[in-house]
Design a protein around this motif. Structure first.
Motif, PDB file in Angstrom:
ATOM      1  N   SER A 173       3.046  38.430  24.842  1.00  0.00           N
ATOM      2  CA  SER A 173       2.559  38.830  23.427  1.00  0.00           C
ATOM      3  C   SER A 173       1.717  37.940  23.358  1.00  0.00           C
ATOM      4  N   PHE A 174       1.084  36.206  24.287  1.00  0.00           N
ATOM      5  CA  PHE A 174       0.524  35.315  23.747  1.00  0.00           C
ATOM      6  C   PHE A 174      -1.411  36.325  24.590  1.00  0.00           C
ATOM      7  N   ALA A 175      -0.430  36.763  25.984  1.00  0.00           N
ATOM      8  CA  ALA A 175      -2.178  37.021  26.429  1.00  0.00           C
ATOM      9  C   ALA A 175      -2.813  38.532  25.572  1.00  0.00           C
ATOM     10  N   ARG A 176      -1.534  39.474  25.137  1.00  0.00           N
ATOM     11  CA  ARG A 176      -2.089  40.803  24.706  1.00  0.00           C
ATOM     12  C   ARG A 176      -3.042  39.904  23.138  1.00  0.00           C
ATOM     13  N   CYS A 177      -2.810  38.840  22.351  1.00  0.00           N
ATOM     14  CA  CYS A 177      -3.547  38.329  21.351  1.00  0.00           C
ATOM     15  C   CYS A 177      -4.334  37.826  22.034  1.00  0.00           C
ATOM     16  N   CYS A 178      -4.869  37.376  22.965  1.00  0.00           N
ATOM     17  CA  CYS A 178      -6.062  36.902  23.815  1.00  0.00           C
ATOM     18  C   CYS A 178      -6.824  38.001  24.323  1.00  0.00           C
ATOM     19  N   TRP A 179      -6.745  38.714  24.608  1.00  0.00           N
ATOM     20  CA  TRP A 179      -7.401  40.157  24.503  1.00  0.00           C
ATOM     21  C   TRP A 179      -7.699  41.039  23.682  1.00  0.00           C
TER      22      TRP A 179
END
Length: 441
Positions: free
Chosen positions: A179-185
């Protein structure tokens, strides 16, 4: 804004990957014997089941089992303890298992496939028993004297396991799917769902090919930042907000661009000041220069390696080439060429010799001190041993650019179908003569 953090499951998995590795490679250790007695008395760790009343530690170690299965391999020494079937001993990243189905090989060890009292393959027997795919891989498996059967990590050229290599199996999750990576992208207007992928590498190759230079830069920097955030969470128990991570990536990218305008020295690990020649030059008088190279012919499942020795006038003293059947990695073929050149130097009792190759990986590995348990590592250790034997005779290994290695490349490339050949000046083709002349211009 709500603080999104990276999934923490990997933090608990890291030590157990390493513990699982030790259970496989050191079965006589105290911890391994305790686990075996309780959880898999009649099996190996790789085939063990959860069992009744498992402890938390055993659950955690067993959870890492599938990661180890994907990367573990058996390196063949004498072959007495490696089963032909159902063990991952072939030098293939995709499928290291023998695929041939035959009752003639059931229950037999790999030593059955070797020539009697020799560390070399019985080619006629191998070709008789196996499918062409398996034949190619078996004949490409390096064998060396005084090497025992052992386990190695197929994901690394060195064959050595580390937590870092196992982490690569979950890179896609950390950089793309959590979830963290998805939000960054999403903040940088990239959807990780738009490009189907089975690994991070596949995803990166697809999207980087479509992006412009600016987007590639922020994409690369964001990957680096997400990974740093993950490490900060695991090792320092510090979480990072999405906005903070993206801001950090953009700031570091800006600083990096600034730094490109300043002069700085690039450091190449394990390279010497005289490495990296772009043009061939003759050795000093009374010295010899030998260039080595290799070629892989994938379409015909063959590979070749060659070396060419020249004097201070640039004249060809002797060249040797060898072409063999089998699927092999380029770095293994290159290491074979270096080994062949060093063996020739030893047999001919030559002195004051410079050996040049354009295979940076091989040079760094030979100069390094790391013990390597892979098939590539067997070849590297042979080269190290040979270099020690001729060191007091002024023999030196050197890395050069591809453009300074044209003659050896020409010999390796033209050895497509000749098993073994020795070349001298009056026996070479016009194409080879042209390369000799070009090197002297």
């Amino acid at each position: 804004m709500e603080a999104w953090v990276l999934d923490t499951c990997m933090s608990s998995m890291l030590p157990y990957w390493e513990q699982g590795w030790h259970l496989v490679t050191n079965p006589n250790g105290l911890v391994a014997r305790i686990f075996k007695a309780k959880y898999f008395p009649n099996d190996s760790f790789l085939s063990a089941k959860l069992g009744a009343s498992p402890s938390f530690v055993w659950r955690s170690v067993l959870a890492a089992q599938h990661i180890l299965r994907q990367g573990l391999g058996r390196r063949v020494g004498d072959g007495n303890s490696v089963q032909i079937l159902n063990e991952p001993w072939l030098p293939s990243i995709d499928n290291p298992y023998v695929s041939t189905e035959s009752t003639d090989i059931e229950g037999h060890t790999v030593s059955m496939l070797m020539a009697p009292n020799e560390r070399k393959w019985d080619e006629d027997l191998v070709k008789h028993l196996f499918t062409q795919r398996d034949v190619n891989l078996i004949l490409a498996t390096p064998l060396s004297d005084n090497i025992e059967d052992s386990w190695y990590w197929r994901k690394e050229k060195s064959g050595n396991f580390s937590v870092k290599t196992a982490e690569a199996e979950s890179t896609s999750h950390v950089l793309l799917d959590c979830s963290f990576a998805r939000c960054c992208w999403e903040i940088v207007e990239v959807s990780t769902d738009d490009t189907p992928h089975t690994s991070f590498t596949e995803w990166a190759l697809n999207v980087f090919d479509k992006w412009d230079a600016t987007k590639r830069q922020i994409g690369a920097m964001l990957c680096w930042t997400i990974w740093n955030c993950r490490n900060n969470l695991i090792w320092n128990q510090k979480s990072t907000e999405v906005q903070e991570a993206v801001y950090s990536a953009r700031m570091v990218l800006s600083q990096w661009k600034e730094a490109q305008d300043r002069f700085f020295d690039k450091s190449w690990g394990l390279l010497n000041p005289d490495d990296g020649d772009e043009l061939w030059s003759p050795p000093n008088e009374n010295k010899t220069k030998i260039n080595t190279d290799a070629a892989v012919f994938e379409a015909s499942n063959r590979y070749s390696f060659a070396f060419a020795a020249r004097n201070h006038k640039g004249e060809l003293i002797e060249a040797r080439s060898s072409c063999k059947e089998g699927c092999i990695t380029p770095e293994c073929a290159e290491a074979m060429g270096i080994r062949e050149a060093l063996s020739w130097i030893k047999d001919e009792q030559l002195k004051d010799v410079v050996v040049e190759t354009d295979c940076l990986v091989a040079v760094q590995a030979i100069r390094g001190r790391e013990a390597m348990s892979s098939y590539f590592g067997i070849l590297i250790q042979d080269c190290r041993n040979l270099l020690k034997e001729v060191k007091n005779k002024g023999v030196y290994l050197k890395f050069v650019k591809r453009s300074a290695n044209n003659l050896a490349h020409a010999f390796a490339s033209c050895s497509y179908s000749v098993a073994d050949r020795i070349w001298r000046t009056n026996e070479v083709s016009q194409d080879i003569i042209h390369v000799l002349e070009q090197d002297l211009k």
